[in-house]
Design a protein around this motif. Structure first.
Motif, PDB file in Angstrom:
ATOM      1  N   GLY A  26    -107.670 -40.618 -77.564  1.00  0.00           N
ATOM      2  CA  GLY A  26    -108.477 -39.414 -77.366  1.00  0.00           C
ATOM      3  C   GLY A  26    -109.700 -39.678 -76.508  1.00  0.00           C
ATOM      4  O   GLY A  26    -110.047 -38.880 -75.630  1.00  0.00           O
ATOM      5  N   LEU A  27    -110.368 -40.811 -76.757  1.00  0.00           N
ATOM      6  CA  LEU A  27    -111.535 -41.147 -75.926  1.00  0.00           C
ATOM      7  C   LEU A  27    -111.139 -41.421 -74.479  1.00  0.00           C
ATOM      8  O   LEU A  27    -111.851 -41.021 -73.549  1.00  0.00           O
ATOM      9  CB  LEU A  27    -112.268 -42.350 -76.513  1.00  0.00           C
ATOM     10  CG  LEU A  27    -113.035 -42.091 -77.812  1.00  0.00           C
ATOM     11  CD1 LEU A  27    -113.750 -43.354 -78.258  1.00  0.00           C
ATOM     12  CD2 LEU A  27    -114.021 -40.955 -77.659  1.00  0.00           C
ATOM     13  N   ILE A  28    -110.008 -42.085 -74.278  1.00  0.00           N
ATOM     14  CA  ILE A  28    -109.533 -42.354 -72.908  1.00  0.00           C
ATOM     15  C   ILE A  28    -109.171 -41.042 -72.218  1.00  0.00           C
ATOM     16  O   ILE A  28    -109.537 -40.823 -71.049  1.00  0.00           O
ATOM     17  CB  ILE A  28    -108.354 -43.335 -72.936  1.00  0.00           C
ATOM     18  CG1 ILE A  28    -108.849 -44.728 -73.346  1.00  0.00           C
ATOM     19  CG2 ILE A  28    -107.651 -43.391 -71.589  1.00  0.00           C
ATOM     20  CD1 ILE A  28    -107.752 -45.711 -73.652  1.00  0.00           C
ATOM     21  N   ALA A  29    -108.475 -40.148 -72.935  1.00  0.00           N
ATOM     22  CA  ALA A  29    -108.113 -38.849 -72.354  1.00  0.00           C
ATOM     23  C   ALA A  29    -109.362 -38.021 -72.053  1.00  0.00           C
ATOM     24  O   ALA A  29    -109.424 -37.329 -71.027  1.00  0.00           O
ATOM     25  CB  ALA A  29    -107.192 -38.090 -73.300  1.00  0.00           C
ATOM     26  N   ALA A  30    -110.376 -38.104 -72.920  1.00  0.00           N
ATOM     27  CA  ALA A  30    -111.625 -37.375 -72.659  1.00  0.00           C
ATOM     28  C   ALA A  30    -112.338 -37.954 -71.450  1.00  0.00           C
ATOM     29  O   ALA A  30    -112.907 -37.208 -70.641  1.00  0.00           O
ATOM     30  CB  ALA A  30    -112.530 -37.434 -73.889  1.00  0.00           C
ATOM     31  N   GLY A  31    -112.307 -39.282 -71.324  1.00  0.00           N
ATOM     32  CA  GLY A  31    -112.918 -39.916 -70.147  1.00  0.00           C
ATOM     33  C   GLY A  31    -112.241 -39.497 -68.855  1.00  0.00           C
ATOM     34  O   GLY A  31    -112.907 -39.225 -67.847  1.00  0.00           O
ATOM     35  N   ILE A  32    -110.922 -39.434 -68.873  1.00  0.00           N
ATOM     36  CA  ILE A  32    -110.192 -38.971 -67.689  1.00  0.00           C
ATOM     37  C   ILE A  32    -110.484 -37.497 -67.452  1.00  0.00           C
ATOM     38  O   ILE A  32    -110.655 -37.058 -66.305  1.00  0.00           O
ATOM     39  CB  ILE A  32    -108.680 -39.220 -67.865  1.00  0.00           C
ATOM     40  CG1 ILE A  32    -108.396 -40.724 -67.874  1.00  0.00           C
ATOM     41  CG2 ILE A  32    -107.873 -38.538 -66.764  1.00  0.00           C
ATOM     42  CD1 ILE A  32    -106.987 -41.093 -68.268  1.00  0.00           C
ATOM     43  N   GLY A  33    -110.571 -36.723 -68.539  1.00  0.00           N
ATOM     44  CA  GLY A  33    -110.841 -35.293 -68.416  1.00  0.00           C
ATOM     45  C   GLY A  33    -112.208 -34.992 -67.841  1.00  0.00           C
ATOM     46  O   GLY A  33    -112.395 -33.986 -67.151  1.00  0.00           O
ATOM     47  N   VAL A  34    -113.198 -35.854 -68.092  1.00  0.00           N
ATOM     48  CA  VAL A  34    -114.543 -35.645 -67.537  1.00  0.00           C
ATOM     49  C   VAL A  34    -114.515 -35.789 -66.019  1.00  0.00           C
ATOM     50  O   VAL A  34    -115.298 -35.148 -65.319  1.00  0.00           O
ATOM     51  CB  VAL A  34    -115.539 -36.631 -68.188  1.00  0.00           C
ATOM     52  CG1 VAL A  34    -116.855 -36.666 -67.441  1.00  0.00           C
ATOM     53  CG2 VAL A  34    -115.776 -36.247 -69.620  1.00  0.00           C
ATOM     54  N   LEU A  35    -113.609 -36.609 -65.509  1.00  0.00           N
ATOM     55  CA  LEU A  35    -113.509 -36.798 -64.066  1.00  0.00           C
ATOM     56  C   LEU A  35    -112.963 -35.566 -63.353  1.00  0.00           C
ATOM     57  O   LEU A  35    -113.177 -35.390 -62.160  1.00  0.00           O
ATOM     58  CB  LEU A  35    -112.627 -38.007 -63.750  1.00  0.00           C
ATOM     59  CG  LEU A  35    -113.106 -39.342 -64.317  1.00  0.00           C
ATOM     60  CD1 LEU A  35    -112.083 -40.432 -64.027  1.00  0.00           C
ATOM     61  CD2 LEU A  35    -114.471 -39.710 -63.755  1.00  0.00           C
ATOM     62  N   LEU A  36    -112.261 -34.705 -64.090  1.00  0.00           N
ATOM     63  CA  LEU A  36    -111.693 -33.490 -63.492  1.00  0.00           C
ATOM     64  C   LEU A  36    -112.697 -32.339 -63.641  1.00  0.00           C
ATOM     65  O   LEU A  36    -113.290 -32.170 -64.702  1.00  0.00           O
ATOM     66  CB  LEU A  36    -110.389 -33.124 -64.203  1.00  0.00           C
ATOM     67  CG  LEU A  36    -109.317 -34.208 -64.212  1.00  0.00           C
ATOM     68  CD1 LEU A  36    -108.164 -33.794 -65.116  1.00  0.00           C
ATOM     69  CD2 LEU A  36    -108.833 -34.482 -62.822  1.00  0.00           C
ATOM     70  N   PRO A  37    -112.900 -31.554 -62.590  1.00  0.00           N
ATOM     71  CA  PRO A  37    -113.878 -30.470 -62.688  1.00  0.00           C
ATOM     72  C   PRO A  37    -113.431 -29.353 -63.635  1.00  0.00           C
ATOM     73  O   PRO A  37    -114.248 -28.767 -64.329  1.00  0.00           O
ATOM     74  CB  PRO A  37    -114.017 -29.963 -61.262  1.00  0.00           C
ATOM     75  CG  PRO A  37    -112.766 -30.379 -60.580  1.00  0.00           C
ATOM     76  CD  PRO A  37    -112.304 -31.634 -61.260  1.00  0.00           C
ATOM     77  N   GLY A  38    -112.164 -29.028 -63.690  1.00  0.00           N
ATOM     78  CA  GLY A  38    -111.655 -27.993 -64.584  1.00  0.00           C
ATOM     79  C   GLY A  38    -112.062 -26.598 -64.172  1.00  0.00           C
ATOM     80  O   GLY A  38    -112.894 -26.403 -63.285  1.00  0.00           O
ATOM     81  N   LEU A  39    -111.476 -25.607 -64.812  1.00  0.00           N
ATOM     82  CA  LEU A  39    -111.768 -24.205 -64.499  1.00  0.00           C
ATOM     83  C   LEU A  39    -113.122 -23.765 -65.045  1.00  0.00           C
ATOM     84  O   LEU A  39    -113.802 -22.938 -64.439  1.00  0.00           O
ATOM     85  CB  LEU A  39    -110.671 -23.302 -65.076  1.00  0.00           C
ATOM     86  CG  LEU A  39    -109.262 -23.492 -64.509  1.00  0.00           C
ATOM     87  CD1 LEU A  39    -108.272 -22.620 -65.269  1.00  0.00           C
ATOM     88  CD2 LEU A  39    -109.241 -23.140 -63.028  1.00  0.00           C
ATOM     89  N   THR A  40    -113.521 -24.315 -66.180  1.00  0.00           N
ATOM     90  CA  THR A  40    -114.747 -23.872 -66.822  1.00  0.00           C
ATOM     91  C   THR A  40    -115.952 -24.735 -66.483  1.00  0.00           C
ATOM     92  O   THR A  40    -117.081 -24.365 -66.799  1.00  0.00           O
ATOM     93  CB  THR A  40    -114.572 -23.873 -68.350  1.00  0.00           C
ATOM     94  OG1 THR A  40    -114.251 -25.193 -68.772  1.00  0.00           O
ATOM     95  CG2 THR A  40    -113.490 -22.911 -68.771  1.00  0.00           C
ATOM     96  N   GLY A  41    -115.728 -25.882 -65.892  1.00  0.00           N
ATOM     97  CA  GLY A  41    -116.815 -26.795 -65.589  1.00  0.00           C
ATOM     98  C   GLY A  41    -116.952 -27.863 -66.663  1.00  0.00           C
ATOM     99  O   GLY A  41    -116.527 -27.686 -67.804  1.00  0.00           O
ATOM    100  N   ARG A  42    -117.556 -28.972 -66.276  1.00  0.00           N
ATOM    101  CA  ARG A  42    -117.658 -30.120 -67.194  1.00  0.00           C
ATOM    102  C   ARG A  42    -118.532 -29.826 -68.406  1.00  0.00           C
ATOM    103  O   ARG A  42    -118.212 -30.235 -69.519  1.00  0.00           O
ATOM    104  CB  ARG A  42    -118.209 -31.329 -66.437  1.00  0.00           C
ATOM    105  CG  ARG A  42    -117.225 -31.953 -65.516  1.00  0.00           C
ATOM    106  CD  ARG A  42    -117.758 -33.233 -64.904  1.00  0.00           C
ATOM    107  NE  ARG A  42    -116.827 -33.725 -63.917  1.00  0.00           N
ATOM    108  CZ  ARG A  42    -116.947 -33.556 -62.611  1.00  0.00           C
ATOM    109  NH1 ARG A  42    -117.982 -32.894 -62.122  1.00  0.00           N
ATOM    110  NH2 ARG A  42    -116.042 -34.023 -61.794  1.00  0.00           N
ATOM    111  N   ARG A  43    -119.636 -29.176 -68.185  1.00  0.00           N
ATOM    112  CA  ARG A  43    -120.577 -28.952 -69.293  1.00  0.00           C
ATOM    113  C   ARG A  43    -119.940 -28.134 -70.413  1.00  0.00           C
ATOM    114  O   ARG A  43    -120.018 -28.502 -71.588  1.00  0.00           O
ATOM    115  CB  ARG A  43    -121.824 -28.257 -68.762  1.00  0.00           C
ATOM    116  CG  ARG A  43    -122.853 -28.037 -69.828  1.00  0.00           C
ATOM    117  CD  ARG A  43    -124.104 -27.447 -69.253  1.00  0.00           C
ATOM    118  NE  ARG A  43    -125.076 -27.230 -70.311  1.00  0.00           N
ATOM    119  CZ  ARG A  43    -126.156 -26.533 -70.177  1.00  0.00           C
ATOM    120  NH1 ARG A  43    -126.427 -25.968 -69.017  1.00  0.00           N
ATOM    121  NH2 ARG A  43    -126.974 -26.381 -71.181  1.00  0.00           N
ATOM    122  N   ILE A  44    -119.308 -27.041 -70.072  1.00  0.00           N
ATOM    123  CA  ILE A  44    -118.652 -26.200 -71.075  1.00  0.00           C
ATOM    124  C   ILE A  44    -117.499 -26.961 -71.721  1.00  0.00           C
ATOM    125  O   ILE A  44    -117.287 -26.890 -72.933  1.00  0.00           O
ATOM    126  CB  ILE A  44    -118.183 -24.875 -70.449  1.00  0.00           C
ATOM    127  CG1 ILE A  44    -119.395 -24.041 -70.053  1.00  0.00           C
ATOM    128  CG2 ILE A  44    -117.284 -24.112 -71.404  1.00  0.00           C
ATOM    129  CD1 ILE A  44    -119.065 -22.791 -69.312  1.00  0.00           C
TER     130      ILE A  44
END
Length: 186
Positions: A26-44
Motif C-alpha cells: 500500500g505504501l509503495i502504491a501510494a508512493g507511485i500514486g503521488v507521482l501521478l497528477p490524477g484528475l483531482t490533483g495530488r493534494r485532494i
C-alpha cells in the motif's frame, strides 16, 4: 499423523499474515500514486487517502471481533497428538495462497491513482494496519486468558473466521514459537 491428530496454526499469526504485505504494498502504491497528477490533483488525493487510511484501519481492526470473542470463549483444549505449526510456515503458506489477490489490489490501487492520487495505496496500507491492530488485540486476549488460540490448518486457508471454521483450540501460553499476538518470540 496418528489417530485423531490434527495440524494447528495460530489464529493471531493467520490474522497478522496479511498485515505486512498490505502495509508495504500500500505504501509503495501510494508512493507511485503521488507521482501521478490524477484528475483531482495530488493534494485532494493524499487528503482523501489519509481519510481512507483511518477508516480502513478502524473498520479492519473492529470488524468481527464478536465472532473472534465467541470462538475464543468456546475454544476446546488441543489434544496431545495435535501438531503445532511453526509461525514461519503459517506465514509462508498463507501469503503464497493469497499473493494474486495482493497483486491485483496493488494494480487496482495504482490504476485508481489516475483519478485520486495515492488514495488506493493508502487504503491498502490502512487495511494492513488494521490487521496488525487486530492481531495485537488477539494477543491481549491471549495474555489475559493465559491461553493461545489455534485453528486447524486446513481451515486456515480461507481465513480464521471463514464458514469452514467450526471453532478454535487452546494451548498454554508457552506453546509454539510465536508470542501472543503472532509476533516472533524473543
Amino acid at each position: 499423523m496418528g489417530r485423531g491428530a490434527q495440524s494447528l496454526a495460530r489464529v493471531a499469526v493467520v490474522v497478522r499474515a496479511g498485515a505486512a504485505p498490505l502495509w508495504w504494498s500500500g505504501l509503495i502504491a501510494a508512493g507511485i500514486g503521488v507521482l501521478l497528477p490524477g484528475l483531482t490533483g495530488r493534494r485532494i488525493g493524499v487528503l482523501s487517502g489519509a481519510a481512507l487510511f483511518l477508516i480502513a484501519a478502524a473498520v479492519t481492526a473492529l470488524l468481527r471481533r464478536g465472532r473472534y470473542a465467541h470462538f475464543a470463549e468456546s475454544a476446546t483444549r488441543a489434544g496431545r497428538t495435535d501438531i503445532l505449526q511453526d509461525r514461519r510456515v503459517t506465514l509462508r503458506n498463507w501469503r503464497r495462497a493469497h499473493r494474486w489477490y495482493w497483486a491485483a489490489a496493488v494494480v487496482a490501487a495504482i490504476v485508481s491513482s489516475f483519478a485520486l492520487p495515492a488514495a488506493g495505496g493508502l487504503l491498502l496500507a490502512g487495511a494492513g494496519a488494521g490487521l496488525w491492530m487486530k492481531a495485537l488485540w488477539l494477543g491481549r486476549r491471549e495474555q489475559d486468558a493465559q491461553k493461545l488460540l489455534w485453528l486447524r490448518t486446513d481451515w486456515a486457508d480461507a481465513g480464521p473466521l471463514s464458514k469452514r471454521v467450526k471453532g478454535f483450540r487452546t494451548t498454554g501460553i508457552a506453546a509454539g514459537d510465536a508470542a501472543p499476538g503472532g509476533a516472533r518470540r524473543r
